[in-house]
Design a protein around this motif. Sequence first.
Motif, mmCIF file in Angstrom:
data_model
loop_
_atom_site.group_PDB
_atom_site.id
_atom_site.type_symbol
_atom_site.label_atom_id
_atom_site.label_comp_id
_atom_site.label_asym_id
_atom_site.label_seq_id
_atom_site.Cartn_x
_atom_site.Cartn_y
_atom_site.Cartn_z
ATOM 1 N N SER A 181 0.874 -1.282 0.118
ATOM 2 C CA SER A 181 -0.014 -0.121 -0.007
ATOM 3 C C SER A 181 0.796 1.680 0.229
ATOM 4 N N ALA A 182 0.850 2.236 -0.136
ATOM 5 C CA ALA A 182 0.800 3.499 -0.507
ATOM 6 C C ALA A 182 0.771 4.069 0.818
ATOM 7 N N VAL A 183 -0.184 3.372 1.818
ATOM 8 C CA VAL A 183 -0.041 4.170 3.011
ATOM 9 C C VAL A 183 0.492 2.487 3.634
ATOM 10 N N PRO A 184 1.002 3.401 5.049
ATOM 11 C CA PRO A 184 1.218 1.625 5.409
ATOM 12 C C PRO A 184 0.023 1.270 6.387
ATOM 13 N N GLY A 185 0.324 -0.691 5.242
ATOM 14 C CA GLY A 185 -0.946 -0.960 6.111
ATOM 15 C C GLY A 185 -2.067 -1.256 5.540
ATOM 16 N N LEU A 186 -1.645 -0.834 4.089
ATOM 17 C CA LEU A 186 -2.768 -0.392 3.024
ATOM 18 C C LEU A 186 -2.666 -1.676 1.345
ATOM 19 N N SER A 187 -3.583 -1.650 1.304
ATOM 20 C CA SER A 187 -3.241 -1.834 0.294
ATOM 21 C C SER A 187 -2.684 -1.465 -1.194
ATOM 22 N N ALA A 188 -2.216 -1.466 -2.295
ATOM 23 C CA ALA A 188 -1.253 -0.828 -3.873
ATOM 24 C C ALA A 188 -2.404 -0.315 -4.036
ATOM 25 N N ALA A 189 -1.725 1.269 -4.610
ATOM 26 C CA ALA A 189 -2.727 2.139 -5.273
ATOM 27 C C ALA A 189 -2.701 1.766 -6.547
ATOM 28 N N SER A 190 -2.042 0.813 -7.070
ATOM 29 C CA SER A 190 -2.672 0.327 -8.372
ATOM 30 C C SER A 190 -4.081 -0.304 -8.590
ATOM 31 N N GLU A 191 -5.552 -0.556 -7.584
ATOM 32 C CA GLU A 191 -6.049 -0.935 -7.594
ATOM 33 C C GLU A 191 -7.299 0.800 -7.858
ATOM 34 N N ILE A 192 -6.260 2.034 -8.129
ATOM 35 C CA ILE A 192 -7.330 3.440 -7.823
ATOM 36 C C ILE A 192 -7.548 3.294 -9.694
ATOM 37 N N PRO A 193 -8.557 3.367 -10.452
ATOM 38 C CA PRO A 193 -8.662 3.997 -11.553
ATOM 39 C C PRO A 193 -8.101 4.503 -12.243
ATOM 40 N N ASN A 194 -8.051 4.726 -13.154
ATOM 41 C CA ASN A 194 -7.043 6.204 -13.976
ATOM 42 C C ASN A 194 -8.311 6.836 -14.330
ATOM 43 N N THR A 195 -9.294 6.858 -14.564
ATOM 44 C CA THR A 195 -10.418 7.271 -15.697
ATOM 45 C C THR A 195 -11.328 6.829 -14.676
ATOM 46 N N LYS A 196 -12.330 7.648 -15.940
ATOM 47 C CA LYS A 196 -14.336 7.662 -14.818
ATOM 48 C C LYS A 196 -14.994 8.253 -15.947
ATOM 49 N N LEU A 197 -16.001 7.736 -15.907
ATOM 50 C CA LEU A 197 -16.810 7.443 -16.732
ATOM 51 C C LEU A 197 -18.709 8.421 -16.814
ATOM 52 N N ILE A 198 -17.942 9.529 -17.589
ATOM 53 C CA ILE A 198 -18.790 10.575 -17.564
ATOM 54 C C ILE A 198 -20.134 10.444 -18.641
ATOM 55 N N GLU A 199 -21.138 11.120 -18.152
ATOM 56 C CA GLU A 199 -22.481 10.931 -19.150
ATOM 57 C C GLU A 199 -23.435 12.092 -19.631
ATOM 58 N N THR A 200 -23.105 12.539 -20.614
ATOM 59 C CA THR A 200 -23.174 13.755 -21.698
ATOM 60 C C THR A 200 -25.599 13.137 -21.805
ATOM 61 N N VAL A 201 -26.047 14.188 -21.186
ATOM 62 C CA VAL A 201 -27.493 13.894 -22.158
ATOM 63 C C VAL A 201 -27.942 15.112 -23.064
ATOM 64 N N ARG A 202 -28.221 15.136 -24.373
ATOM 65 C CA ARG A 202 -27.968 15.882 -25.485
ATOM 66 C C ARG A 202 -29.897 16.052 -26.190
ATOM 67 N N VAL A 203 -30.904 17.051 -25.333
ATOM 68 C CA VAL A 203 -32.015 17.189 -26.207
ATOM 69 C C VAL A 203 -32.268 17.348 -26.953
ATOM 70 N N ALA A 204 -32.689 17.346 -28.145
ATOM 71 C CA ALA A 204 -33.191 18.103 -29.263
ATOM 72 C C ALA A 204 -34.641 18.481 -29.437
ATOM 73 N N ARG A 205 -34.581 19.544 -29.893
ATOM 74 C CA ARG A 205 -36.608 19.628 -30.445
ATOM 75 C C ARG A 205 -36.608 19.847 -31.514
ATOM 76 N N LYS A 206 -38.335 19.602 -32.135
ATOM 77 C CA LYS A 206 -37.868 20.289 -33.454
ATOM 78 C C LYS A 206 -39.710 19.888 -33.269
#
Length: 208
Positions: free
Chosen positions: A136-161
């Motif tokens: 672990s990066a902190v004593p007594g804890l697991s490796a930092a490799s478990e932390i993801p490097n990316t996140k998923l974001i969602e964009t909502v687009r609303v079209a009106r016609k």
Amino acid sequence: MNALERPSSLAVFATVAASGVVGLLIYAGLFYANLRRVNTSGAADVVSPVFDTQQQAQREVDQWIHNGGTYTVTTTQRIQRSVPLTPQERRKLELLADEQRRAKIEASYEACLNKAASDLAKELCSFQQTPDIAGSAVPGLSAASEIPNTKLIETVRVARKNQPRRTCTLVQDYRRFNCVEFDVNAGAEITSDEQTTLKIKAYRQFRF
């Protein structure tokens, strides 16, 4: 026996003409029967007076469509994509993971104490290690490799016609415009799925 007489040209013409008239009558009957069958509002079908030219009929059609107003169709699109974590976000996840691992260690230690049959066994509980402690990066804890490097974001687009409540189709062979009015209020806002199930309120013809 007398030879069969050949039908005159006039008789042939009359037969062909009669067949054509019958065909048109059958087509017209089927057309109006279909209108009555699918007309969901019970409104009477309207046939406008015959106009002298197609241009005159077109002007009346355009005015009729304009007077009917419009409704709005909304289409929603959801787009997902991955983006890199910021340093602040990654650090926050690391701290959260550390807290969760500490909670696991404390729970494991508590369970060990409850099972210990002697003071020596209780002392040994302090030295036990769980599989996710090492590295672990902190004593007594697991490796930092478990932390993801990316996140998923969602964009909502609303079209009106905007769509017209009334629409017409030119039938050139029969010199007329076949028109329908949809059963939706002017100014209403509906989804694209609701648009596909719109019922027809009325039919109308503009002939020329």
